[in-house]
Design an enzyme around this catalytic site. Structure first.
Site, PDB file in Angstrom:
ATOM      1  N   CYS A   1       0.853  -1.299  -0.276  1.00  0.00           N
ATOM      2  CA  CYS A   1      -0.018  -0.688  -0.326  1.00  0.00           C
ATOM      3  C   CYS A   1       1.630   1.634  -0.314  1.00  0.00           C
ATOM      4  O   CYS A   1       1.871   1.494   0.365  1.00  0.00           O
ATOM      5  CB  CYS A   1      -0.788   0.264   0.889  1.00  0.00           C
TER       6      CYS A   1
ATOM      7  N   CYS B   1       0.427   3.059   3.136  1.00  0.00           N
ATOM      8  CA  CYS B   1       1.207   2.845   4.698  1.00  0.00           C
ATOM      9  C   CYS B   1       2.950   3.149   4.103  1.00  0.00           C
ATOM     10  O   CYS B   1       3.109   3.341   4.679  1.00  0.00           O
ATOM     11  CB  CYS B   1       0.859   1.028   4.841  1.00  0.00           C
TER      12      CYS B   1
ATOM     13  N   ASP C   1      -1.344  16.160  -1.730  1.00  0.00           N
ATOM     14  CA  ASP C   1      -1.349  15.558  -3.177  1.00  0.00           C
ATOM     15  C   ASP C   1      -0.777  15.775  -4.025  1.00  0.00           C
ATOM     16  O   ASP C   1      -0.049  16.205  -4.447  1.00  0.00           O
ATOM     17  CB  ASP C   1      -2.777  15.348  -3.510  1.00  0.00           C
TER      18      ASP C   1
ATOM     19  N   HIS D   1      -4.091   0.663   8.564  1.00  0.00           N
ATOM     20  CA  HIS D   1      -4.590   0.959   7.166  1.00  0.00           C
ATOM     21  C   HIS D   1      -6.299  -0.203   7.215  1.00  0.00           C
ATOM     22  O   HIS D   1      -6.679  -0.576   7.494  1.00  0.00           O
ATOM     23  CB  HIS D   1      -3.891  -0.606   6.510  1.00  0.00           C
TER      24      HIS D   1
ATOM     25  N   ASN E   1     -13.816   9.563  -1.824  1.00  0.00           N
ATOM     26  CA  ASN E   1     -14.221   8.088  -3.071  1.00  0.00           C
ATOM     27  C   ASN E   1     -14.572   6.797  -2.141  1.00  0.00           C
ATOM     28  O   ASN E   1     -13.090   6.599  -1.781  1.00  0.00           O
ATOM     29  CB  ASN E   1     -13.025   9.029  -4.721  1.00  0.00           C
TER      30      ASN E   1
ATOM     31  N   GLY F   1     -14.927   6.851  -7.519  1.00  0.00           N
ATOM     32  CA  GLY F   1     -12.727   7.316  -8.781  1.00  0.00           C
ATOM     33  C   GLY F   1     -12.619   6.868  -7.176  1.00  0.00           C
ATOM     34  O   GLY F   1     -11.239   7.553  -7.709  1.00  0.00           O
TER      35      GLY F   1
ATOM     36  N   HIS G   1      -6.491   2.972   0.354  1.00  0.00           N
ATOM     37  CA  HIS G   1      -6.794   3.301   1.907  1.00  0.00           C
ATOM     38  C   HIS G   1      -6.942   4.473   2.300  1.00  0.00           C
ATOM     39  O   HIS G   1      -7.231   5.195   1.435  1.00  0.00           O
ATOM     40  CB  HIS G   1      -4.773   3.611   2.215  1.00  0.00           C
TER      41      HIS G   1
ATOM     42  N   HIS H   1      -8.399   7.634   2.486  1.00  0.00           N
ATOM     43  CA  HIS H   1      -8.280   8.613   2.266  1.00  0.00           C
ATOM     44  C   HIS H   1      -9.205   9.806   2.458  1.00  0.00           C
ATOM     45  O   HIS H   1     -10.035   9.583   2.020  1.00  0.00           O
ATOM     46  CB  HIS H   1      -6.852   9.428   1.514  1.00  0.00           C
TER      47      HIS H   1
ATOM     48  N   HIS I   1      -9.682  13.258   1.041  1.00  0.00           N
ATOM     49  CA  HIS I   1      -8.876  15.540   0.364  1.00  0.00           C
ATOM     50  C   HIS I   1      -9.718  16.291   1.374  1.00  0.00           C
ATOM     51  O   HIS I   1     -11.322  16.639   1.235  1.00  0.00           O
ATOM     52  CB  HIS I   1      -9.587  14.787  -1.078  1.00  0.00           C
TER      53      HIS I   1
HETATM   54  P1  DGP Z   1      -8.642   8.644  -4.894  1.00  0.00           P
HETATM   55  O1  DGP Z   1      -8.580   8.844  -6.352  1.00  0.00           O
HETATM   56  O2  DGP Z   1      -9.302   9.337  -4.541  1.00  0.00           O
HETATM   57  O3  DGP Z   1      -8.029   7.473  -4.257  1.00  0.00           O
HETATM   58  O4  DGP Z   1      -6.884   9.512  -4.785  1.00  0.00           O
HETATM   59  C1  DGP Z   1      -5.396   9.212  -4.131  1.00  0.00           C
HETATM   60  C2  DGP Z   1      -5.174  11.050  -4.592  1.00  0.00           C
HETATM   61  O5  DGP Z   1      -3.567   9.634  -3.796  1.00  0.00           O
HETATM   62  C3  DGP Z   1      -4.447  11.191  -6.341  1.00  0.00           C
HETATM   63  O6  DGP Z   1      -5.171  11.930  -6.173  1.00  0.00           O
HETATM   64  C4  DGP Z   1      -3.181  10.772  -6.136  1.00  0.00           C
HETATM   65  C5  DGP Z   1      -2.592  10.483  -4.527  1.00  0.00           C
HETATM   66  N1  DGP Z   1      -1.171   9.929  -4.813  1.00  0.00           N
HETATM   67  C6  DGP Z   1      -1.230   8.993  -5.380  1.00  0.00           C
HETATM   68  N2  DGP Z   1       0.301   8.300  -5.808  1.00  0.00           N
HETATM   69  C7  DGP Z   1       0.499   8.978  -4.318  1.00  0.00           C
HETATM   70  C8  DGP Z   1       1.678   9.147  -4.035  1.00  0.00           C
HETATM   71  O7  DGP Z   1       2.714   8.858  -3.545  1.00  0.00           O
HETATM   72  N3  DGP Z   1       2.099  10.740  -3.122  1.00  0.00           N
HETATM   73  C9  DGP Z   1       1.333  11.578  -2.786  1.00  0.00           C
HETATM   74  N4  DGP Z   1       1.467  12.632  -2.412  1.00  0.00           N
HETATM   75  N5  DGP Z   1      -0.298  11.946  -3.476  1.00  0.00           N
HETATM   76  C10 DGP Z   1      -0.278  10.533  -4.034  1.00  0.00           C
END
Ligand code: DGP
Length: 115
Positions: free
Chosen positions: A4, A7, A30, A46, A87, A93, A98, A100, A102
């Site tokens: 993950c 993680c 992000d 997790h 999401n 989407g 994991h 989260h 936004h």
């Molecule tokens: P979602 O689509 O809701 O699963 O959003 C996942 C978000 O995670 C997406 O906006 C990009 C962000 N993201 C993915 N990988 C990484 C990473 O390695 N570092 C950071 N800072 N953000 C990431």
């Protein structure tokens, strides 16, 4: 969860721009921001998605919203407003499995912006 990505961020195995951290929660910027302020807030435990929440997770979800309030103040977007998006699943989407939250802000958001 070994594979993950969030993680790995928690364990500092991959770099991220952390804006908040305590023993249970971490928040970082992000990697693909869709607004001037785009921060992800996650539980260190997790939990794969919203639908995987257990009764025991109710407390951490409450704490996450308290942390969100701290972060929006820290980021200077508390007064003008912001959006919190979770999401869930394929149609929702969700790319990273994991849970989260936004935080989006720093501009007037259109209705279609959801992270
Ligand atoms: P979602 O689509 O809701 O699963 O959003 C996942 C978000 O995670 C997406 O906006 C990009 C962000 N993201 C993915 N990988 C990484 C990473 O390695 N570092 C950071 N800072 N953000 C990431």
């Amino acid at each position: 969860m070994e594979d993950c990505i969030f993680c790995k961020i928690i364990k500092k195995e991959i770099p991220s721009n952390i804006v908040y951290e305590d023993s249970e929660i971490v928040a970082f910027r992000d990697i693909n921001p869709v607004a001037p302020v785009h921060i992800l807030v996650i539980p260190k435990k997790h939990i794969s998605s919203l639908i995987d929440l257990k009764a025991e997770d109710e407390i951490i979800i409450g704490k996450i919203y308290t942390v969100i309030n701290k972060i929006v103040e820290q980021e200077g977007i508390k007064e003008k407003g912001f959006r919190v998006v979770v999401n869930c699943g394929e149609d929702g989407g969700q790319e990273v499995k994991h849970l989260h939250f936004h935080i989006l802000g720093g501009k007037k958001l259109g209705l279609k912006i959801c992270g």
